[in-house]
Design a protein around this motif. Structure first.
Motif, PDB file in Angstrom:
ATOM      1  N   MET A   1      -3.258  -0.770  18.821  1.00  0.00           N
ATOM      2  CA  MET A   1      -2.585  -1.651  17.879  1.00  0.00           C
ATOM      3  C   MET A   1      -1.732  -0.820  16.931  1.00  0.00           C
ATOM      4  N   ARG A   2      -0.520  -1.285  16.645  1.00  0.00           N
ATOM      5  CA  ARG A   2       0.379  -0.533  15.789  1.00  0.00           C
ATOM      6  C   ARG A   2      -0.045  -0.644  14.325  1.00  0.00           C
ATOM      7  N   ALA A   3       0.256   0.424  13.557  1.00  0.00           N
ATOM      8  CA  ALA A   3       0.000   0.410  12.125  1.00  0.00           C
ATOM      9  C   ALA A   3       0.915  -0.598  11.451  1.00  0.00           C
ATOM     10  N   PRO A   4       0.525  -1.120  10.274  1.00  0.00           N
ATOM     11  CA  PRO A   4       1.416  -2.022   9.531  1.00  0.00           C
ATOM     12  C   PRO A   4       2.760  -1.338   9.272  1.00  0.00           C
ATOM     13  N   MET A   5       3.833  -2.143   9.249  1.00  0.00           N
ATOM     14  CA  MET A   5       5.173  -1.593   9.081  1.00  0.00           C
ATOM     15  C   MET A   5       5.699  -1.889   7.682  1.00  0.00           C
ATOM     16  N   ILE A   6       6.380  -0.890   7.085  1.00  0.00           N
ATOM     17  CA  ILE A   6       7.048  -1.079   5.805  1.00  0.00           C
ATOM     18  C   ILE A   6       8.548  -0.850   5.992  1.00  0.00           C
ATOM     19  N   ASP A   7       9.323  -1.206   4.984  1.00  0.00           N
ATOM     20  CA  ASP A   7      10.767  -1.016   5.055  1.00  0.00           C
ATOM     21  C   ASP A   7      11.186   0.417   4.792  1.00  0.00           C
ATOM     22  N   VAL A   8      10.615   1.004   3.725  1.00  0.00           N
ATOM     23  CA  VAL A   8      11.082   2.310   3.249  1.00  0.00           C
ATOM     24  C   VAL A   8       9.887   3.184   2.885  1.00  0.00           C
ATOM     25  N   ALA A   9       9.866   4.391   3.429  1.00  0.00           N
ATOM     26  CA  ALA A   9       8.906   5.413   3.001  1.00  0.00           C
ATOM     27  C   ALA A   9       9.678   6.505   2.277  1.00  0.00           C
ATOM     28  N   VAL A  10       9.388   6.686   0.998  1.00  0.00           N
ATOM     29  CA  VAL A  10      10.012   7.749   0.208  1.00  0.00           C
ATOM     30  C   VAL A  10       9.034   8.905   0.158  1.00  0.00           C
ATOM     31  N   ILE A  11       9.460  10.072   0.620  1.00  0.00           N
ATOM     32  CA  ILE A  11       8.572  11.230   0.695  1.00  0.00           C
ATOM     33  C   ILE A  11       8.879  12.139  -0.491  1.00  0.00           C
ATOM     34  N   GLY A  12       7.992  12.127  -1.477  1.00  0.00           N
ATOM     35  CA  GLY A  12       8.174  12.921  -2.681  1.00  0.00           C
ATOM     36  C   GLY A  12       8.295  12.026  -3.897  1.00  0.00           C
ATOM     37  N   ALA A  13       7.526  12.330  -4.942  1.00  0.00           N
ATOM     38  CA  ALA A  13       7.467  11.476  -6.129  1.00  0.00           C
ATOM     39  C   ALA A  13       7.924  12.218  -7.371  1.00  0.00           C
ATOM     40  N   GLY A  14       8.994  13.019  -7.207  1.00  0.00           N
ATOM     41  CA  GLY A  14       9.640  13.624  -8.361  1.00  0.00           C
ATOM     42  C   GLY A  14      10.710  12.694  -8.903  1.00  0.00           C
ATOM     43  N   PRO A  15      11.612  13.192  -9.754  1.00  0.00           N
ATOM     44  CA  PRO A  15      12.632  12.324 -10.359  1.00  0.00           C
ATOM     45  C   PRO A  15      13.475  11.555  -9.346  1.00  0.00           C
ATOM     46  N   TYR A  16      13.878  12.203  -8.236  1.00  0.00           N
ATOM     47  CA  TYR A  16      14.705  11.508  -7.243  1.00  0.00           C
ATOM     48  C   TYR A  16      13.886  10.503  -6.441  1.00  0.00           C
TER      49      TYR A  16
END
Length: 420
Positions: A1-16
């Protein structure tokens, strides 16, 4: 079974990363931002550091502009005035406050172990082993993967030679002889903080003279403001263009862009640091590190402009020698993704929306400087990047496999949400 899908994964939680997540979430996209908020700033900047950028150029970005630095500082009675540098500890707390208010439930502190393509989608594998299926990915990796040190130092063991980004607490160097290599703010401030921590620092720099920024003036005549406009990168029309119109930089020839990035705001110390450094820290100018050996201590061989050699014995070397963007050092990408990214030099080549040659994969922050210019090296560039990337995400998602909550093709113009 596939994992739940999201629209956007942002990798990194700094200012950008936080700014992109704030814009994407406001645009109605199912977004997650992975990583501990402001972790690199909290753990890889020296305690006691002050931001070089003015407070007005140190805002993270949300579409409504409701969570700027001033909104954080004012109710806490913290100074946020022109000409008054912001302590890094204050900036870290501000970034975390921004994340909780502007990003909220989209935050996920899990580190990312790997990213790979999955048909037309991407699989983001978290360090916990959990896979996340996502329609798009935004890499906001910051500066840490790209730390650069002179080749002559690379053979030294880690306990004797480090990069400036590896240090948060300099108190462990008390009583020790430390050589800092570099001539920019990082090198000069590290040396000053080492001195104040009880170490015996010196600076080695290839430049013939240290440069210092001038004291900023808030009181300027109208003609001065016209001739030398203020921007997020300082004063002057050239700085204003690089700061406020980074989209124009992308249209310049690659060699011209590289020259702009290399020469704009070159190595220099902040005006407020000079009294803490001048006459207190020994400086060896016009020298490059020609070789390094170790026998319980580090033995540095320095070469001057005439080719003469001299030697320094020191307990430890800190390379404050900046960062070099290289796609090969984006370690979270699998080999297939890495190979597929078209490059300008060693940096990724990006579209007007910060998208790489891999459809659905976007890059922001320092790694985007080769395309959009020097403002991407600074927090001030986050607003432009977050708005443009959100436009790109909305456009890209219309042609990618859908998931619950995805925007339909009839969605309003992305510019309505992007804030810039």
């Amino acid at each position: 079974m596939r994992a739940p899908m999201i629209d956007v994964a942002v990798i990194g939680a700094g200012p950008y990363g936080l700014s992109v997540a704030a814009h994407a979430t406001a645009a109605g996209l199912d977004t997650r931002v992975y990583g501990r908020p402001m972790e690199a700033w909290a753990r890889h900047m020296p305690r006691g550091m002050l931001l070089k950028s003015e407070p007005s150029a140190s805002n993270l970005s949300d579409p409504a502009g409701a969570y700027g630095l001033r909104a954080y500082c004012r109710p806490r009675e913290l100074s946020c005035s022109y000409g008054e540098p912001i302590p890094v500890e204050t900036f870290v707390d501000y970034g975390r406050w921004f994340g909780s208010h502007a990003v909220g439930d989209a935050l996920d502190a899990s580190p990312v172990a790997a990213i790979r393509t999955d048909g037309e989608l991407f699989t983001v594998e978290l360090a916990t082993g959990q896979p996340v299926l996502t329609r798009t990915v935004v890499l906001a990796l910051g500066f840490l993967p790209f730390a650069h040190r002179p080749a002559a130092l690379c053979g030294l063991p880690a306990e004797l030679a480090t990069h400036s980004s590896e240090h948060h607490d300099l108190s462990g160097f008390a009583g020790r002889d430390v050589t800092v290599v570099g001539a920019g703010q990082s090198a000069l401030e590290t040396a000053a903080l080492l001195l104040e921590a009880g170490a015996r620092p010196r600076v080695v720099a290839r430049t013939g003279e240290l440069a210092w920024n001038t004291v900023p003036s808030a009181r300027r005549s109208p003609i001065e403001r016209i001739l030398m406009p203020q921007s997020g990168l300082g004063t002057g029309w050239r700085s204003w263009v690089w700061s406020e119109l980074p989209g124009t930089v992308r249209h310049l020839p690659a060699a011209t862009r590289r020259h702009i990035v290399r020469t704009t705001l070159g190595p220099a110390g902040s005006w407020w640091l000079r009294d803490r450094f001048d006459g207190r820290v020994p400086v060896f100018l016009g020298r490059t590190v020609a070789g390094a050996a170790h026998r319980g201590e580090v033995i540095l061989t320095l070469r001057d402009a005439q080719g003469g050699l001299d030697t320094i014995h020191t307990d430890h070397v800190i390379a404050a020698t900046g960062y070099l963007v290289d796609v090969e050092r984006m370690g979270v990408l699998d080999q297939g993704l890495t190979r597929a990214i078209r490059r300008t030099g060693t940096a990724p080549a990006l579209s007007k929306h910060f998208e790489t040659s891999v459809s659905g994969l976007f890059v922001v922050g320092l790694a985007a400087a080769a395309t959009f210019g020097p403002v991407m090296r600074f927090v001030h560039g986050a607003r432009f990047a977050a708005g443009r990337v959100t436009d790109g995400l909305l456009s890209s998602l219309r042609s990618r496999p859908s998931c619950a909550g995805a925007l339909a093709p009839e969605t309003d113009s992305p510019r309505q949400y992007a804030g810039g």
